[in-house]
Design an enzyme around this catalytic site. Structure first.
Site, mmCIF file in Angstrom:
data_model
loop_
_atom_site.group_PDB
_atom_site.id
_atom_site.type_symbol
_atom_site.label_atom_id
_atom_site.label_comp_id
_atom_site.label_asym_id
_atom_site.label_seq_id
_atom_site.Cartn_x
_atom_site.Cartn_y
_atom_site.Cartn_z
ATOM 1 N N SER A 84 0.859 -1.188 0.000
ATOM 2 C CA SER A 84 0.000 0.000 0.000
ATOM 3 C C SER A 84 0.891 1.231 0.000
ATOM 4 C CB SER A 84 -0.883 0.004 1.263
ATOM 5 O OG SER A 84 -1.527 1.247 1.440
ATOM 6 N N TYR A 140 -2.146 -0.897 10.655
ATOM 7 C CA TYR A 140 -2.180 -1.102 9.205
ATOM 8 C C TYR A 140 -0.939 -0.511 8.552
ATOM 9 C CZ TYR A 140 -3.832 -0.971 4.378
ATOM 10 O OH TYR A 140 -3.941 -1.132 3.014
#
Length: 252
Positions: free
Chosen positions: A136, A149
């Site tokens: 990501s 995350y």
């Protein structure tokens, strides 16, 4: 049929979102696709669409991954492309983040990558083989309200870069794909959390997420899948240890 004709691609998180789009794109290039994921129904649907094999698997269980990888090999032979895509997310203030939430996110987004890479590597240390980790843009910068995350995705990027160096002379390439907000079920879940916390509608929350992308819209799973396919192409053998951003300019 295509550059991947007869080659074997294993994709974790293959039933929805980026994984499903990658399965369709690689199957269109002739690949045989093994699809791992927790939910039977979406896996079965994508397997039927692509002629692939659906293999239910909780990637946080190494033994389950080992069995799933063995089943995939039995069906289609050694792996040529392994796309480690399964992931989860959450968003809340760090002070209210529980250890259970931290453990769950790290287990899925990072430890499962360690296990998957180790289990796949015996097949991959040959010229033309590919290991792709879906990380990501959160793995390239900090981010408030999502510490577990973000930490997991930094780890995913670091793992890809380390393996790229360690195995570069075998002919294997290892790269990370780093999307921003993609129109997937994970973004749907994020929008629902924002809506609950703010009183906005889910559509308004989705629009807020879209505005954080450089191009002002959500990235499509197909756009991410195209980058995955490009990395699998024989002409991409010189791309190793890269973090390919698919973010509409967010990280520019």
């Amino acid at each position: 049929m295509g550059f991947a004709d007869g080659r074997h691609a294993l994709i974790t998180g293959g039933g929805t979102g980026i994984g499903a789009a990658a399965a369709r794109a690689l199957a269109a290039e002739g690949a045989k696709v093994s699809l791992l994921g927790r939910r039977h129904e979406p896996l079965d649907a994508i397997a039927a669409e692509t002629g692939g094999r659906a293999i239910p698997c909780d990637v946080t269980d190494r033994s389950a991954q080992e069995r799933a990888f063995a089943e995939a090999r039995d069906a289609f032979g050694p792996f040529d492309f392994v796309i480690l895509n399964a992931g989860i997310g959450d968003s809340r203030p760090f002070g209210r983040t529980s250890r259970d939430s931290w453990d769950a996110i790290i287990a899925t987004n990072l430890t499962a990558l360690f296990d998957g890479a180790q289990l796949a590597l015996p097949d991959l240390q040959v010229t033309g083989k590919r290991l792709i980790i879906v990380a990501s843009v959160a793995g390239l910068k900090g981010g408030a309200m999502a510490a577990p995350y973000v930490a997991s995705k930094h780890g995913a990027v670091g793992l890809a870069r380390s393996l790229a160096l360690e195995f570069a002379r075998t002919g294997l390439t290892v790269n990370a794909i780093c999307p921003s907000f993609v129109d997937t079920p994970m973004v749907d879940e994020s929008a629902e959390r924002i809506a609950r916390a703010t009183g906005k509608s889910v559509d308004e929350a989705r629009a807020l997420l879209a505005k954080t992308n450089g191009n002002g819209r959500l990235i499509t799973p197909e756009e991410v899948a195209r980058s995955i396919v490009n990395l699998c192409h024989p002409d991409s053998g010189g791309v190793n240890g890269a973090c390919v951003t698919v973010d509409g300019g967010t990280s520019a």
